[in-house]
Design a protein around this motif. Structure first.
Motif, PDB file in Angstrom:
ATOM      1  N   PRO A   1       0.781  -1.242   0.000  1.00 12.17           N
ATOM      2  CA  PRO A   1       0.000   0.000   0.000  1.00 12.17           C
ATOM      3  C   PRO A   1       0.811   1.291   0.000  1.00 12.17           C
ATOM      4  CG  PRO A   1       0.190  -0.802   2.229  1.00 12.17           C
ATOM      5  CD  PRO A   1       0.916  -1.809   1.355  1.00 12.17           C
ATOM      6  N   PHE A   2       2.132   1.238   0.196  1.00 12.11           N
ATOM      7  CA  PHE A   2       2.915   2.473   0.237  1.00 12.11           C
ATOM      8  C   PHE A   2       4.137   2.336  -0.652  1.00 12.11           C
ATOM      9  CE2 PHE A   2       6.486   4.953   1.785  1.00 12.11           C
ATOM     10  CZ  PHE A   2       5.931   6.222   1.890  1.00 12.11           C
ATOM     11  N   PRO A   3       4.448   3.356  -1.404  1.00 14.67           N
ATOM     12  CA  PRO A   3       3.790   4.672  -1.532  1.00 14.67           C
ATOM     13  C   PRO A   3       2.712   4.717  -2.611  1.00 14.67           C
ATOM     14  CG  PRO A   3       5.887   4.713  -2.669  1.00 14.67           C
ATOM     15  CD  PRO A   3       5.772   3.331  -2.062  1.00 14.67           C
ATOM     16  N   GLY A   4       2.463   3.606  -3.292  1.00 16.80           N
ATOM     17  CA  GLY A   4       1.466   3.565  -4.359  1.00 16.80           C
ATOM     18  C   GLY A   4       2.092   3.947  -5.685  1.00 16.80           C
ATOM     19  N   ALA A   5       2.293   2.970  -6.575  1.00 12.35           N
ATOM     20  CA  ALA A   5       2.905   3.242  -7.876  1.00 12.35           C
ATOM     21  C   ALA A   5       1.956   4.059  -8.753  1.00 12.35           C
ATOM     22  CB  ALA A   5       3.260   1.934  -8.577  1.00 12.35           C
ATOM     23  N   TYR A   6       2.522   4.957  -9.564  1.00 11.86           N
ATOM     24  CA  TYR A   6       1.651   5.773 -10.404  1.00 11.86           C
ATOM     25  C   TYR A   6       2.333   6.128 -11.722  1.00 11.86           C
ATOM     26  CZ  TYR A   6       4.416   9.938  -9.267  1.00 11.86           C
ATOM     27  OH  TYR A   6       5.438  10.846  -9.159  1.00 11.86           O
ATOM     28  N   ALA A   7       1.501   6.508 -12.690  1.00 11.94           N
ATOM     29  CA  ALA A   7       1.963   7.102 -13.937  1.00 11.94           C
ATOM     30  C   ALA A   7       1.085   8.319 -14.200  1.00 11.94           C
ATOM     31  CB  ALA A   7       1.868   6.102 -15.088  1.00 11.94           C
ATOM     32  N   THR A   8       1.534   9.209 -15.074  1.00 13.90           N
ATOM     33  CA  THR A   8       0.828  10.477 -15.297  1.00 13.90           C
ATOM     34  C   THR A   8       0.074  10.454 -16.625  1.00 13.90           C
ATOM     35  OG1 THR A   8       2.523  11.664 -14.042  1.00 13.90           O
ATOM     36  CG2 THR A   8       1.119  12.970 -15.479  1.00 13.90           C
ATOM     37  N   PHE A   9      -1.186  10.896 -16.569  1.00 10.52           N
ATOM     38  CA  PHE A   9      -2.043  10.942 -17.766  1.00 10.52           C
ATOM     39  C   PHE A   9      -2.540  12.372 -17.921  1.00 10.52           C
ATOM     40  CE2 PHE A   9      -5.871  10.469 -20.281  1.00 10.52           C
ATOM     41  CZ  PHE A   9      -5.529   9.487 -21.206  1.00 10.52           C
ATOM     42  N   ASN A  10      -2.113  13.040 -19.004  1.00  8.60           N
ATOM     43  CA  ASN A  10      -2.484  14.450 -19.217  1.00  8.60           C
ATOM     44  C   ASN A  10      -2.201  15.304 -17.984  1.00  8.60           C
ATOM     45  OD1 ASN A  10      -3.333  13.886 -21.826  1.00  8.60           O
ATOM     46  ND2 ASN A  10      -5.490  13.623 -21.252  1.00  8.60           N
ATOM     47  N   GLY A  11      -1.055  15.060 -17.369  1.00  2.70           N
ATOM     48  CA  GLY A  11      -0.649  15.851 -16.214  1.00  2.70           C
ATOM     49  C   GLY A  11      -1.227  15.413 -14.887  1.00  2.70           C
ATOM     50  N   VAL A  12      -2.075  14.384 -14.895  1.00  2.00           N
ATOM     51  CA  VAL A  12      -2.717  13.913 -13.670  1.00  2.00           C
ATOM     52  C   VAL A  12      -2.071  12.599 -13.221  1.00  2.00           C
ATOM     53  CG1 VAL A  12      -4.882  13.171 -12.600  1.00  2.00           C
ATOM     54  CG2 VAL A  12      -4.892  14.986 -14.328  1.00  2.00           C
ATOM     55  N   PRO A  13      -1.532  12.541 -12.008  1.00  2.00           N
ATOM     56  CA  PRO A  13      -0.964  11.273 -11.523  1.00  2.00           C
ATOM     57  C   PRO A  13      -2.069  10.276 -11.192  1.00  2.00           C
ATOM     58  CG  PRO A  13      -0.864  12.942  -9.798  1.00  2.00           C
ATOM     59  CD  PRO A  13      -1.376  13.634 -11.026  1.00  2.00           C
ATOM     60  N   VAL A  14      -1.983   9.109 -11.800  1.00  2.00           N
ATOM     61  CA  VAL A  14      -2.976   8.062 -11.573  1.00  2.00           C
ATOM     62  C   VAL A  14      -2.267   6.868 -10.927  1.00  2.00           C
ATOM     63  CG1 VAL A  14      -4.621   6.463 -12.629  1.00  2.00           C
ATOM     64  CG2 VAL A  14      -4.367   8.799 -13.538  1.00  2.00           C
ATOM     65  N   LYS A  15      -2.746   6.457  -9.764  1.00  2.00           N
ATOM     66  CA  LYS A  15      -2.115   5.334  -9.070  1.00  2.00           C
ATOM     67  C   LYS A  15      -2.642   4.005  -9.603  1.00  2.00           C
ATOM     68  CE  LYS A  15      -0.649   7.484  -4.783  1.00  2.00           C
ATOM     69  NZ  LYS A  15      -0.553   7.359  -3.306  1.00  2.00           N
ATOM     70  N   PHE A  16      -1.733   3.055  -9.732  1.00  2.00           N
ATOM     71  CA  PHE A  16      -2.067   1.706 -10.157  1.00  2.00           C
ATOM     72  C   PHE A  16      -1.953   0.794  -8.935  1.00  2.00           C
ATOM     73  CE2 PHE A  16      -0.037   2.561 -14.615  1.00  2.00           C
ATOM     74  CZ  PHE A  16      -1.043   3.471 -14.891  1.00  2.00           C
ATOM     75  N   TRP A  17      -3.073   0.229  -8.510  1.00  2.00           N
ATOM     76  CA  TRP A  17      -3.073  -0.612  -7.308  1.00  2.00           C
ATOM     77  C   TRP A  17      -3.054  -2.098  -7.619  1.00  2.00           C
ATOM     78  CZ3 TRP A  17      -1.460   1.587  -3.220  1.00  2.00           C
ATOM     79  CH2 TRP A  17      -1.770   2.914  -2.932  1.00  2.00           C
ATOM     80  N   ARG A  18      -3.613  -2.468  -8.729  1.00  2.00           N
ATOM     81  CA  ARG A  18      -3.642  -3.902  -9.069  1.00  2.00           C
ATOM     82  C   ARG A  18      -3.473  -4.042 -10.573  1.00  2.00           C
ATOM     83  NH1 ARG A  18      -7.773  -7.668 -10.039  1.00  2.00           N
ATOM     84  NH2 ARG A  18      -9.351  -6.055  -9.686  1.00  2.00           N
ATOM     85  N   ALA A  19      -2.546  -4.884 -10.977  1.00  6.46           N
ATOM     86  CA  ALA A  19      -2.284  -5.070 -12.402  1.00  6.46           C
ATOM     87  C   ALA A  19      -1.847  -6.505 -12.643  1.00  6.46           C
ATOM     88  CB  ALA A  19      -1.211  -4.099 -12.878  1.00  6.46           C
TER      89      ALA A  19
ATOM     90  N   PRO B   1     -12.061   8.782 -18.552  1.00  7.16           N
ATOM     91  CA  PRO B   1     -11.817   8.017 -19.785  1.00  7.16           C
ATOM     92  C   PRO B   1     -10.350   8.084 -20.216  1.00  7.16           C
ATOM     93  CG  PRO B   1     -12.979  10.065 -20.274  1.00  7.16           C
ATOM     94  CD  PRO B   1     -12.958   9.935 -18.777  1.00  7.16           C
ATOM     95  N   LEU B   2      -9.847   6.938 -20.674  1.00  7.01           N
ATOM     96  CA  LEU B   2      -8.433   6.847 -21.037  1.00  7.01           C
ATOM     97  C   LEU B   2      -8.217   6.379 -22.472  1.00  7.01           C
ATOM     98  CD1 LEU B   2      -7.152   5.025 -17.802  1.00  7.01           C
ATOM     99  CD2 LEU B   2      -6.850   7.453 -18.362  1.00  7.01           C
ATOM    100  N   GLU B   3      -9.267   5.946 -23.136  1.00  5.17           N
ATOM    101  CA  GLU B   3      -9.169   5.343 -24.466  1.00  5.17           C
ATOM    102  C   GLU B   3      -8.376   6.228 -25.417  1.00  5.17           C
ATOM    103  OE1 GLU B   3      -9.407   2.268 -26.733  1.00  5.17           O
ATOM    104  OE2 GLU B   3     -10.995   2.199 -25.247  1.00  5.17           O
ATOM    105  N   GLY B   4      -7.343   5.633 -26.027  1.00  2.00           N
ATOM    106  CA  GLY B   4      -6.570   6.340 -27.024  1.00  2.00           C
ATOM    107  C   GLY B   4      -5.530   7.290 -26.495  1.00  2.00           C
ATOM    108  N   GLY B   5      -5.458   7.460 -25.181  1.00  2.00           N
ATOM    109  CA  GLY B   5      -4.499   8.385 -24.610  1.00  2.00           C
ATOM    110  C   GLY B   5      -3.166   7.705 -24.316  1.00  2.00           C
ATOM    111  N   ARG B   6      -2.323   8.417 -23.600  1.00  2.00           N
ATOM    112  CA  ARG B   6      -1.003   7.883 -23.308  1.00  2.00           C
ATOM    113  C   ARG B   6      -0.532   8.313 -21.915  1.00  2.00           C
ATOM    114  NH1 ARG B   6       4.724   9.656 -26.013  1.00  2.00           N
ATOM    115  NH2 ARG B   6       6.047   8.262 -24.794  1.00  2.00           N
ATOM    116  N   PHE B   7      -0.013   7.362 -21.165  1.00  2.00           N
ATOM    117  CA  PHE B   7       0.596   7.658 -19.868  1.00  2.00           C
ATOM    118  C   PHE B   7       2.065   8.011 -20.056  1.00  2.00           C
ATOM    119  CE2 PHE B   7      -3.006   5.186 -18.280  1.00  2.00           C
ATOM    120  CZ  PHE B   7      -3.318   5.853 -17.098  1.00  2.00           C
ATOM    121  N   SER B   8       2.544   8.836 -19.165  1.00  2.00           N
ATOM    122  CA  SER B   8       3.971   9.172 -19.175  1.00  2.00           C
ATOM    123  C   SER B   8       4.541   9.028 -17.776  1.00  2.00           C
ATOM    124  CB  SER B   8       4.179  10.601 -19.663  1.00  2.00           C
ATOM    125  OG  SER B   8       3.516  11.515 -18.803  1.00  2.00           O
TER     126      SER B   8
END
Length: 317
Positions: free
Chosen positions: A237-255, A310-317
């Protein structure tokens, strides 16, 4: 036999409960000072303190035990308390303060540590996180006689458990905490009988589990999917992995690892729907993210998350 206990987080509280339930006499508990937490930043007692207070066990919370450190008066007072409290051994579990030689030598049987790794692998602060991040097939608990070095003392017992493909730091922590509680009770019973044997740690295979830094949570999607998958699990649970989508950090908890073989640019969203989850191209391979969280939001299954993000067609950085 009287056991003085030193620990702070939930991992330690499980061990303290195990010793208490086994009927051992615990005349004193050491734990870290109360810390501010939550949105209101109010002071919160550690899980170890909460258990001790609920069971009428005296508690001490020195900020330091080093007589030659920053708080010599506090350390001196703590030493006096330890000398004045009859005990045979000190059990230590994720206490968070360094025990100087002057403390290690107080108990008749010294200080015994519950360490969440298969020593000498993953000495240090974050053995559970680092084992998952490295892709280790197994972990375990080592009961160790403490000395001044960092987790270098001789081993008293060790038990192994497999690390499952679904294990996160949270789930593996709980398994190891339960195992550690059982093992320390067994070790204390052997100590009472004079049947506890110490074995030096092997000189080969030493690795160090550095403390987790928040900066490590940012995922580099040019890395292989398997590396990122392990990091997502390790940082839950810490610190929570994330990637950025259009400048917004999005955390990934389960993959999970996807079988998709894509030549898309790393970070590209290949699919984003209820059935496929959020499928993201990586440096090699792809990740299928099943649980996500936006800033200020809740952890949500992909299907629910996508309704408002919505994330369709976008890109994480």
């Amino acid at each position: 036999m009287k056991i003085l206990f030193a620990g702070t987080p939930e991992f330690a509280a499980v061990a303290l409960k195990s010793l208490y339930d086994a009927g051992f006499d615990i005349p004193l508990v050491l734990t870290q000072p109360d810390r501010p937490a939550g949105r209101g930043m109010q002071l919160h007692a550690s899980p170890v303190k909460q258990f001790a207070v609920a069971h009428d066990i005296p508690v001490a919370q020195p900020v330091s035990l080093r007589l030659n450190g920053k708080y010599p008066d506090i350390a001196e007072e703590a030493h006096a308390l330890l000398h004045a409290t009859p005990h045979d051994v000190m059990v230590v579990a994720a206490y968070g303060l360094i025990l100087p030689r002057s403390v290690l030598e107080i108990p008749k049987y010294g200080c015994i540590n519950i360490h969440a790794s298969l020593l000498p692998r993953w000495r240090g602060a974050a053995p559970i996180h680092r084992a998952i991040e490295a892709g280790d097939a197994e972990s375990g608990v080592t009961i160790m006689q403490m000395e001044e070095g960092l987790d270098t003392g001789p081993m008293l017992s060790m038990e192994r458990i497999a690390i499952g493909a679904e294990d996160t730091t949270a789930s593996l922590h709980d398994k190891l905490a339960e195992l550690g509680g059982k093992m320390i009770v067994d070790a204390m019973r052997k100590l009472e009988r004079g049947a506890l044997t110490a074995v030096p740690q092997p000189e080969e295979g030493v690795t160090y589990a550095a403390k987790i830094a928040k900066e490590e949570a940012a995922l580099d999607l040019t890395q292989p999917a398997e590396v990122l998958w392990r990091r997502i699990r390790a940082f839950n649970p810490f610190p929570g992995a994330y990637a950025t989508f259009n400048g917004v950090p999005v955390k990934f908890w389960r993959a999970e690892l996807a079988s998709t073989d894509s030549s898309a640019v790393p970070g590209q969203v290949l699919a984003a729907n209820a059935q496929d989850g959020v499928l993201i191209a990586c440096g090699s391979g792809a990740l299928r993210v099943r649980e996500l969280q936006k800033p200020g939001g809740k952890r949500l299954p992909a299907a629910e998350f996508l309704k408002g993000f919505p994330l369709e067609g976008g890109r994480f950085s």
